[in-house]
Motif scaffolding. Structure first.
Motif, PDB file in Angstrom:
ATOM      1  N   ALA A  62      25.088 -88.700 -51.389  1.00 35.09           N
ATOM      2  CA  ALA A  62      24.134 -88.623 -50.087  1.00 35.09           C
ATOM      3  C   ALA A  62      23.588 -89.878 -49.811  1.00 35.09           C
ATOM      4  O   ALA A  62      23.052 -90.157 -48.495  1.00 35.09           O
ATOM      5  CB  ALA A  62      23.306 -87.502 -50.208  1.00 35.09           C
ATOM      6  N   GLY A  63      23.354 -90.841 -50.675  1.00 34.72           N
ATOM      7  CA  GLY A  63      22.644 -92.078 -50.532  1.00 34.72           C
ATOM      8  C   GLY A  63      23.266 -93.216 -50.497  1.00 34.72           C
ATOM      9  O   GLY A  63      23.098 -94.444 -50.089  1.00 34.72           O
ATOM     10  N   ILE A  64      24.881 -93.175 -50.367  1.00 36.95           N
ATOM     11  CA  ILE A  64      25.597 -94.203 -50.402  1.00 36.95           C
ATOM     12  C   ILE A  64      26.072 -94.794 -48.984  1.00 36.95           C
ATOM     13  O   ILE A  64      26.294 -93.950 -48.154  1.00 36.95           O
ATOM     14  CB  ILE A  64      26.825 -93.864 -51.325  1.00 36.95           C
ATOM     15  N   GLU A  65      26.198 -95.986 -48.715  1.00 37.92           N
ATOM     16  CA  GLU A  65      26.324 -96.288 -47.470  1.00 37.92           C
ATOM     17  C   GLU A  65      27.507 -97.483 -47.679  1.00 37.92           C
ATOM     18  O   GLU A  65      27.567 -98.413 -48.459  1.00 37.92           O
ATOM     19  CB  GLU A  65      25.282 -97.227 -46.801  1.00 37.92           C
ATOM     20  N   ASP A  66      28.598 -97.372 -47.032  1.00 39.80           N
ATOM     21  CA  ASP A  66      29.708 -98.444 -46.887  1.00 39.80           C
ATOM     22  C   ASP A  66      29.781 -99.434 -45.731  1.00 39.80           C
ATOM     23  O   ASP A  66      29.891 -98.878 -44.683  1.00 39.80           O
ATOM     24  CB  ASP A  66      30.948 -97.711 -46.818  1.00 39.80           C
ATOM     25  N   VAL A  67      29.419-100.561 -45.940  1.00 35.73           N
ATOM     26  CA  VAL A  67      29.145-101.480 -45.137  1.00 35.73           C
ATOM     27  C   VAL A  67      30.133-102.524 -45.112  1.00 35.73           C
ATOM     28  O   VAL A  67      30.050-103.460 -46.087  1.00 35.73           O
ATOM     29  CB  VAL A  67      27.733-102.087 -45.098  1.00 35.73           C
ATOM     30  N   VAL A  77      29.804-101.270 -50.857  1.00 35.61           N
ATOM     31  CA  VAL A  77      29.168-100.220 -50.960  1.00 35.61           C
ATOM     32  C   VAL A  77      27.610-100.406 -51.566  1.00 35.61           C
ATOM     33  O   VAL A  77      27.167-101.258 -52.250  1.00 35.61           O
ATOM     34  CB  VAL A  77      29.645 -99.077 -51.988  1.00 35.61           C
ATOM     35  N   THR A  78      26.633 -99.698 -50.904  1.00 33.53           N
ATOM     36  CA  THR A  78      25.342-100.020 -51.325  1.00 33.53           C
ATOM     37  C   THR A  78      24.670 -98.783 -51.323  1.00 33.53           C
ATOM     38  O   THR A  78      25.164 -97.735 -50.772  1.00 33.53           O
ATOM     39  CB  THR A  78      24.400-100.827 -50.169  1.00 33.53           C
ATOM     40  N   PHE A  79      23.494 -98.492 -52.106  1.00 29.12           N
ATOM     41  CA  PHE A  79      22.740 -97.281 -52.123  1.00 29.12           C
ATOM     42  C   PHE A  79      21.419 -97.166 -51.518  1.00 29.12           C
ATOM     43  O   PHE A  79      20.791 -98.372 -51.561  1.00 29.12           O
ATOM     44  CB  PHE A  79      22.528 -96.868 -53.506  1.00 29.12           C
ATOM     45  N   GLY A  99      18.659 -95.980 -51.256  1.00 27.43           N
ATOM     46  CA  GLY A  99      17.430 -95.914 -51.937  1.00 27.43           C
ATOM     47  C   GLY A  99      16.867 -97.155 -52.840  1.00 27.43           C
ATOM     48  O   GLY A  99      16.131 -97.288 -53.640  1.00 27.43           O
ATOM     49  N   GLY A 100      17.949 -98.202 -52.729  1.00 25.53           N
ATOM     50  CA  GLY A 100      18.027 -99.338 -53.730  1.00 25.53           C
ATOM     51  C   GLY A 100      18.978 -99.128 -54.832  1.00 25.53           C
ATOM     52  O   GLY A 100      20.040 -99.395 -54.681  1.00 25.53           O
ATOM     53  N   ASP A 101      18.484 -98.949 -56.255  1.00 24.47           N
ATOM     54  CA  ASP A 101      19.037 -98.812 -57.360  1.00 24.47           C
ATOM     55  C   ASP A 101      19.579 -97.382 -57.373  1.00 24.47           C
ATOM     56  O   ASP A 101      18.816 -96.469 -56.798  1.00 24.47           O
ATOM     57  CB  ASP A 101      18.002 -99.192 -58.636  1.00 24.47           C
ATOM     58  N   LEU A 102      20.673 -97.333 -58.196  1.00 18.58           N
ATOM     59  CA  LEU A 102      21.351 -95.917 -58.339  1.00 18.58           C
ATOM     60  C   LEU A 102      20.287 -95.174 -59.367  1.00 18.58           C
ATOM     61  O   LEU A 102      19.626 -95.971 -60.099  1.00 18.58           O
ATOM     62  CB  LEU A 102      22.664 -95.969 -58.874  1.00 18.58           C
ATOM     63  N   PRO A 103      20.242 -93.642 -58.847  1.00 19.79           N
ATOM     64  CA  PRO A 103      18.995 -93.017 -59.690  1.00 19.79           C
ATOM     65  C   PRO A 103      19.610 -92.939 -61.159  1.00 19.79           C
ATOM     66  O   PRO A 103      20.726 -92.689 -61.359  1.00 19.79           O
ATOM     67  CB  PRO A 103      18.910 -91.803 -59.150  1.00 19.79           C
ATOM     68  N   ASN A 104      18.376 -93.024 -62.218  1.00 19.80           N
ATOM     69  CA  ASN A 104      18.999 -93.126 -63.709  1.00 19.80           C
ATOM     70  C   ASN A 104      18.461 -91.709 -64.337  1.00 19.80           C
ATOM     71  O   ASN A 104      18.538 -91.659 -65.369  1.00 19.80           O
ATOM     72  CB  ASN A 104      18.284 -94.214 -64.359  1.00 19.80           C
ATOM     73  N   PRO A 128      35.991 -96.755 -53.388  1.00 18.88           N
ATOM     74  CA  PRO A 128      35.369 -97.120 -54.806  1.00 18.88           C
ATOM     75  C   PRO A 128      35.422 -95.688 -55.522  1.00 18.88           C
ATOM     76  O   PRO A 128      35.366 -94.610 -54.882  1.00 18.88           O
ATOM     77  CB  PRO A 128      34.227 -97.648 -54.524  1.00 18.88           C
ATOM     78  N   VAL A 129      35.381 -95.745 -56.648  1.00 20.02           N
ATOM     79  CA  VAL A 129      35.000 -94.748 -57.827  1.00 20.02           C
ATOM     80  C   VAL A 129      33.504 -94.345 -58.202  1.00 20.02           C
ATOM     81  O   VAL A 129      33.076 -95.450 -58.662  1.00 20.02           O
ATOM     82  CB  VAL A 129      36.115 -94.832 -58.819  1.00 20.02           C
ATOM     83  N   ARG A 130      33.139 -93.138 -57.900  1.00 21.42           N
ATOM     84  CA  ARG A 130      31.585 -92.819 -58.430  1.00 21.42           C
ATOM     85  C   ARG A 130      31.798 -92.479 -59.790  1.00 21.42           C
ATOM     86  O   ARG A 130      32.532 -91.536 -60.050  1.00 21.42           O
ATOM     87  CB  ARG A 130      31.028 -91.954 -57.440  1.00 21.42           C
TER      88      ARG A 130
END
Length: 173
Positions: free
Chosen positions: A57-62, A66-68, A70-75, A149-151
């Motif tokens: 839901a937070g991934i953007e493809d520019v 690929v960027t997230f 919210g900044g960093d991926l949640p841990n 890409p692969v998540r």
């Protein structure tokens, strides 16, 4: 007196019934043990799928990058369960990852290749760089590219292994 009891019909029937009851209880215990393991594994897998959806839901493809949002991926999940995540590009390098990503690079490459081949979400069990067992969910992202890409989302298997050990102890009782 005791020897005489077991030589009679009543003694033999008692022993036979005790053996049958013991076998039936053992079968019931083993069945319950495997049911609990399946439920624990299913719960862990569902948690990984839910976290993967949250990340999606937070991934953007520019422009192929690929960027997230919210900044960093949640841990960690919303429930506070620690997870590790990575987004691996089509060409191979990791585009995004949590700072604690501990899956070995060769395992990550193998997981990504398997996810691309499968074309559907896959689950993997791997051992991380610290020697800990991890459950991994991997899925190819749908982007503007032919194959995106692969998540990859993973979590420790400590709770499932603890449930297995606890079940083994109860089975032994």
């Amino acid at each position: 007196m005791v020897r005489r009891f077991f030589q009679g019909t009543r003694g033999r029937l008692t022993i036979t019934h005790a053996v049958v009851l013991t076998v039936a209880l053992l079968i019931a215990d083993v069945t319950l043990y495997f049911i609990v393991l399946q439920v624990e594994q299913g719960s862990a897998d569902n948690l990984l799928r839910a976290q993967a959806s949250t990340i999606s839901a937070g991934i953007e493809d520019v422009n192929g990058q690929v960027t997230f949002g919210g900044g960093d991926l949640p841990n960690e999940t919303q429930q506070g369960v620690p997870v590790e995540s990575a987004i691996v590009s089509l060409s191979g390098p990791t585009q995004l990852q949590t700072p604690t990503q501990s899956i070995r690079p060769q395992d990550l490459t193998r997981i990504v290749a398997a996810a691309r081949r499968a074309g559907t979400p896959i689950m993997f069990d791997v051992t991380d760089v610290h020697g800990a067992a991890r459950r991994v969910f991997a899925e190819t992202l749908v982007t503007g590219q032919a194959q995106g890409p692969v998540r990859v989302v993973s979590r420790g298997r400590g709770e499932v292994l603890a449930a297995r050990a606890t079940g083994g102890v109860w089975l032994g009782l």
